[in-house]
Design a protein around this motif. Structure first.
Motif, PDB file in Angstrom:
ATOM      1  N   GLU A   1       0.826  -1.213   0.000  1.00 26.82           N
ATOM      2  CA  GLU A   1       0.000   0.000   0.000  1.00 26.82           C
ATOM      3  C   GLU A   1       0.857   1.259   0.000  1.00 26.82           C
ATOM      4  OE1 GLU A   1      -2.078  -3.451   0.815  1.00 26.82           O
ATOM      5  OE2 GLU A   1      -0.409  -2.660   2.031  1.00 26.82           O
ATOM      6  N   ALA A   2       1.935   1.246   0.780  1.00 24.95           N
ATOM      7  CA  ALA A   2       2.841   2.403   0.794  1.00 24.95           C
ATOM      8  C   ALA A   2       3.545   2.553  -0.547  1.00 24.95           C
ATOM      9  CB  ALA A   2       3.866   2.247   1.917  1.00 24.95           C
ATOM     10  N   MET A   3       3.905   1.422  -1.156  1.00 26.76           N
ATOM     11  CA  MET A   3       4.609   1.468  -2.435  1.00 26.76           C
ATOM     12  C   MET A   3       3.727   2.036  -3.546  1.00 26.76           C
ATOM     13  SD  MET A   3       7.755   0.593  -3.328  1.00 26.76           S
ATOM     14  CE  MET A   3       8.315  -0.923  -2.551  1.00 26.76           C
ATOM     15  N   MET A   4       2.430   1.830  -3.440  1.00 28.23           N
ATOM     16  CA  MET A   4       1.527   2.365  -4.456  1.00 28.23           C
ATOM     17  C   MET A   4       1.474   3.888  -4.418  1.00 28.23           C
ATOM     18  SD  MET A   4      -1.594  -0.411  -4.305  1.00 28.23           S
ATOM     19  CE  MET A   4      -2.625   0.533  -5.435  1.00 28.23           C
ATOM     20  N   GLU A   5       1.898   4.472  -3.307  1.00 26.50           N
ATOM     21  CA  GLU A   5       1.826   5.923  -3.148  1.00 26.50           C
ATOM     22  C   GLU A   5       3.159   6.618  -3.416  1.00 26.50           C
ATOM     23  OE1 GLU A   5      -1.070   7.378  -2.664  1.00 26.50           O
ATOM     24  OE2 GLU A   5      -1.981   5.377  -2.667  1.00 26.50           O
ATOM     25  N   ILE A   6       4.153   5.897  -3.923  1.00 26.51           N
ATOM     26  CA  ILE A   6       5.458   6.517  -4.129  1.00 26.51           C
ATOM     27  C   ILE A   6       5.362   7.657  -5.141  1.00 26.51           C
ATOM     28  CG2 ILE A   6       6.795   4.472  -3.507  1.00 26.51           C
ATOM     29  CD1 ILE A   6       7.162   3.859  -6.452  1.00 26.51           C
ATOM     30  N   ASP A   7       6.169   8.665  -4.904  1.00 26.61           N
ATOM     31  CA  ASP A   7       6.221   9.843  -5.778  1.00 26.61           C
ATOM     32  C   ASP A   7       7.257   9.553  -6.865  1.00 26.61           C
ATOM     33  OD1 ASP A   7       6.723  12.294  -6.990  1.00 26.61           O
ATOM     34  OD2 ASP A   7       6.419  13.424  -5.132  1.00 26.61           O
ATOM     35  N   GLU A   8       6.784   9.155  -8.029  1.00 30.04           N
ATOM     36  CA  GLU A   8       7.685   8.757  -9.103  1.00 30.04           C
ATOM     37  C   GLU A   8       8.547   9.916  -9.591  1.00 30.04           C
ATOM     38  OE1 GLU A   8       5.951   6.139 -12.162  1.00 30.04           O
ATOM     39  OE2 GLU A   8       4.141   6.111 -10.913  1.00 30.04           O
ATOM     40  N   VAL A   9       7.975  11.102  -9.663  1.00 31.74           N
ATOM     41  CA  VAL A   9       8.733  12.272 -10.128  1.00 31.74           C
ATOM     42  C   VAL A   9       9.887  12.571  -9.178  1.00 31.74           C
ATOM     43  CG1 VAL A   9       8.634  14.748 -10.608  1.00 31.74           C
ATOM     44  CG2 VAL A   9       6.751  13.255 -11.325  1.00 31.74           C
ATOM     45  N   TYR A  10       9.595  12.559  -7.878  1.00 35.18           N
ATOM     46  CA  TYR A  10      10.624  12.842  -6.873  1.00 35.18           C
ATOM     47  C   TYR A  10      11.720  11.777  -6.879  1.00 35.18           C
ATOM     48  CZ  TYR A  10      12.879  13.044  -2.306  1.00 35.18           C
ATOM     49  OH  TYR A  10      13.818  13.087  -1.303  1.00 35.18           O
ATOM     50  N   LEU A  11      11.335  10.514  -6.880  1.00 32.87           N
ATOM     51  CA  LEU A  11      12.330   9.444  -6.815  1.00 32.87           C
ATOM     52  C   LEU A  11      13.191   9.398  -8.075  1.00 32.87           C
ATOM     53  CD1 LEU A  11      10.231   6.584  -5.167  1.00 32.87           C
ATOM     54  CD2 LEU A  11      12.079   7.886  -4.118  1.00 32.87           C
ATOM     55  N   HIS A  12      12.609   9.749  -9.196  1.00 35.55           N
ATOM     56  CA  HIS A  12      13.400   9.773 -10.436  1.00 35.55           C
ATOM     57  C   HIS A  12      14.319  10.984 -10.487  1.00 35.55           C
ATOM     58  CE1 HIS A  12      14.606   9.524 -14.596  1.00 35.55           C
ATOM     59  NE2 HIS A  12      14.093  10.722 -14.831  1.00 35.55           N
ATOM     60  N   SER A  13      13.803  12.144 -10.128  1.00 33.50           N
ATOM     61  CA  SER A  13      14.573  13.386 -10.305  1.00 33.50           C
ATOM     62  C   SER A  13      15.633  13.605  -9.229  1.00 33.50           C
ATOM     63  CB  SER A  13      13.625  14.594 -10.345  1.00 33.50           C
ATOM     64  OG  SER A  13      12.912  14.714  -9.119  1.00 33.50           O
ATOM     65  N   THR A  14      15.399  13.105  -8.020  1.00 33.91           N
ATOM     66  CA  THR A  14      16.343  13.377  -6.928  1.00 33.91           C
ATOM     67  C   THR A  14      17.000  12.139  -6.325  1.00 33.91           C
ATOM     68  OG1 THR A  14      14.713  13.281  -5.124  1.00 33.91           O
ATOM     69  CG2 THR A  14      14.942  15.387  -6.293  1.00 33.91           C
ATOM     70  N   GLN A  15      16.412  10.935  -6.545  1.00 28.90           N
ATOM     71  CA  GLN A  15      16.939   9.746  -5.885  1.00 28.90           C
ATOM     72  C   GLN A  15      17.499   8.705  -6.856  1.00 28.90           C
ATOM     73  OE1 GLN A  15      17.093   9.648  -2.444  1.00 28.90           O
ATOM     74  NE2 GLN A  15      16.394  11.752  -2.695  1.00 28.90           N
ATOM     75  N   GLN A  16      17.569   9.063  -8.134  1.00 24.44           N
ATOM     76  CA  GLN A  16      18.255   8.261  -9.157  1.00 24.44           C
ATOM     77  C   GLN A  16      17.540   6.962  -9.545  1.00 24.44           C
ATOM     78  OE1 GLN A  16      22.222   8.543  -6.954  1.00 24.44           O
ATOM     79  NE2 GLN A  16      22.885   8.877  -9.071  1.00 24.44           N
ATOM     80  N   PHE A  17      16.257   6.865  -9.283  1.00 21.69           N
ATOM     81  CA  PHE A  17      15.496   5.710  -9.750  1.00 21.69           C
ATOM     82  C   PHE A  17      15.121   5.906 -11.218  1.00 21.69           C
ATOM     83  CE2 PHE A  17      14.947   4.957  -5.270  1.00 21.69           C
ATOM     84  CZ  PHE A  17      14.708   3.593  -5.155  1.00 21.69           C
ATOM     85  N   SER A  18      15.215   4.849 -12.011  1.00 14.56           N
ATOM     86  CA  SER A  18      14.756   4.948 -13.388  1.00 14.56           C
ATOM     87  C   SER A  18      13.227   4.941 -13.400  1.00 14.56           C
ATOM     88  CB  SER A  18      15.281   3.778 -14.219  1.00 14.56           C
ATOM     89  OG  SER A  18      14.647   2.572 -13.847  1.00 14.56           O
ATOM     90  N   ARG A  19      12.652   5.566 -14.416  1.00 12.34           N
ATOM     91  CA  ARG A  19      11.195   5.611 -14.519  1.00 12.34           C
ATOM     92  C   ARG A  19      10.609   4.206 -14.660  1.00 12.34           C
ATOM     93  NH1 ARG A  19      12.522  10.348 -17.548  1.00 12.34           N
ATOM     94  NH2 ARG A  19      11.552  12.234 -16.679  1.00 12.34           N
ATOM     95  N   SER A  20      11.299   3.354 -15.416  1.00 15.71           N
ATOM     96  CA  SER A  20      10.769   2.000 -15.641  1.00 15.71           C
ATOM     97  C   SER A  20      10.725   1.200 -14.345  1.00 15.71           C
ATOM     98  CB  SER A  20      11.600   1.267 -16.687  1.00 15.71           C
ATOM     99  OG  SER A  20      12.951   1.151 -16.271  1.00 15.71           O
ATOM    100  N   LYS A  21      11.752   1.315 -13.506  1.00 17.80           N
ATOM    101  CA  LYS A  21      11.751   0.573 -12.237  1.00 17.80           C
ATOM    102  C   LYS A  21      10.631   1.040 -11.325  1.00 17.80           C
ATOM    103  CE  LYS A  21      16.538  -0.928 -12.067  1.00 17.80           C
ATOM    104  NZ  LYS A  21      17.817  -0.938 -11.354  1.00 17.80           N
ATOM    105  N   LEU A  22      10.383   2.316 -11.314  1.00 16.29           N
ATOM    106  CA  LEU A  22       9.303   2.846 -10.477  1.00 16.29           C
ATOM    107  C   LEU A  22       7.951   2.324 -10.958  1.00 16.29           C
ATOM    108  CD1 LEU A  22      10.622   6.495 -10.094  1.00 16.29           C
ATOM    109  CD2 LEU A  22      10.590   4.733  -8.322  1.00 16.29           C
ATOM    110  N   LYS A  23       7.759   2.242 -12.263  1.00 16.19           N
ATOM    111  CA  LYS A  23       6.517   1.685 -12.807  1.00 16.19           C
ATOM    112  C   LYS A  23       6.387   0.218 -12.412  1.00 16.19           C
ATOM    113  CE  LYS A  23       5.024   5.274 -15.242  1.00 16.19           C
ATOM    114  NZ  LYS A  23       3.775   6.004 -14.849  1.00 16.19           N
TER     115      LYS A  23
END
Length: 303
Positions: free
Chosen positions: A176-198
């Motif tokens: 449930e917490a993972m469904m609420e992750i901020d993809e823009v924030y994690l990609h732009s500041t925490q180095q996560f790729s967009r595909s992994k976040l999806k």
């Protein structure tokens, strides 16, 4: 499941194991990175936060004379003792008799040194299936050091934590917490790729809806059916599915072919000449039916 002296309420209890078991080798196999925050290993004592029925329970796990000892700060109900016992048994595969595996290894001169070198080492798993899948996705196509950094950032932002006896303990984010992750924030500041976040969100949705669960995976009788269920989710490939089944369910057939460490270990031992020769790897593992995952773990540990 074997228990020593279960009481209706207890602050500590013992968990038996099948010999040979080396707590030192198993506990040390946990320590992979300074960025690992899901557990602490200090003086051969593991500090961990384990979720039992929606409640996070801080525990200390150590080795006794002929048992594993689990201690915590409050009285535990018998149902909690039962769950924690299963958790630790799954984590370190405590009920496995390694004798047949060692006999197989000793038949191959290239592997005959492993039973002595790694005597008592068990597959150190990831009992939480959701965590295991997410970790396999986070680690795709990047080195282990960077993967641990990404995992730590995810846990710090979306997991839960608790201060216990001066130690900060963390728990992996829930679906449930993972469904609420901020993809823009994690990609732009925490180095996560967009595909992994999806992909992480896809997995979170599958668990939240009941499409995947530990119980559902175990309800399928064959390895292929379990693998197919996992790979039906976008973002979970064969490598991730096999890694998850190996680490979360102790599935013997789950060989993560294509894994860099596995290929390197086989190459180092002269078992393959080409690190990309999957067919030769598959033929090699045919002689270790029922112990394939253990052989993978021992090959990793030999590096």
């Amino acid at each position: 499941m074997k228990l020593h002296t279960i009481r209706a309420m207890a602050k500590s209890f013992q968990i038996s194991y099948t010999e040979p078991f080396s707590s030192e080798k198993c506990f040390n196999a946990l320590y992979r990175s300074e960025d690992e925050i899901l557990y602490r290993l200090e003086h051969q004592r593991i500090y961990r936060l384990i979720n039992v029925g929606g409640n996070n329970i801080p525990v200390v796990i150590s080795k006794g004379a002929d048992h594993v000892l689990l201690e915590t700060e409050r009285e535990l109900k018998e149902t909690e003792i039962f769950y924690l016992t299963q958790y630790v048994q799954n984590w370190f595969d405590l009920n496995k008799d390694l004798t047949p595996f060692y006999q197989l290894l000793q038949k191959d001169s290239r592997l005959a040194h492993l039973p002595e070198q790694l005597h008592g080492l068990r597959i150190v798993g990831i009992p939480d299936v959701f965590e295991a899948i997410c970790w396999s996705i986070i680690g795709q196509q990047i080195n282990l050091t960077f993967a641990h950094k990404l995992k730590r950032r995810l846990i710090e932002h979306y997991g839960t934590k608790m201060e216990w006896n001066g130690t900060e303990l963390h728990h992996f984010p829930s679906p449930e917490a993972m469904m609420e992750i901020d993809e823009v924030y994690l990609h732009s500041t925490q180095q996560f790729s967009r595909s992994k976040l999806k992909y992480l969100k896809n997995v979170a949705e599958a668990f939240s809806s009941g499409e995947i669960s530990r119980e559902k995976l175990l309800s399928f009788p064959t390895f292929e059916e379990r693998q197919n269920l996992l790979t039906s989710i976008k973002g979970i490939g064969v490598w991730s599915a096999n890694y998850t089944l190996m680490k979360a369910l102790n599935q013997p057939e789950a060989v993560p072919y294509g894994d860099t460490g596995l290929s390197q270990a086989l190459f180092n031992l002269g078992i393959i000449d080409d690190r990309k020769d999957i067919k030769s790897m598959e033929r090699f593992f045919e002689d270790f039916s029922g112990w394939e995952a253990y052989l993978v773990f021992y090959l990793w540990s030999s590096l």
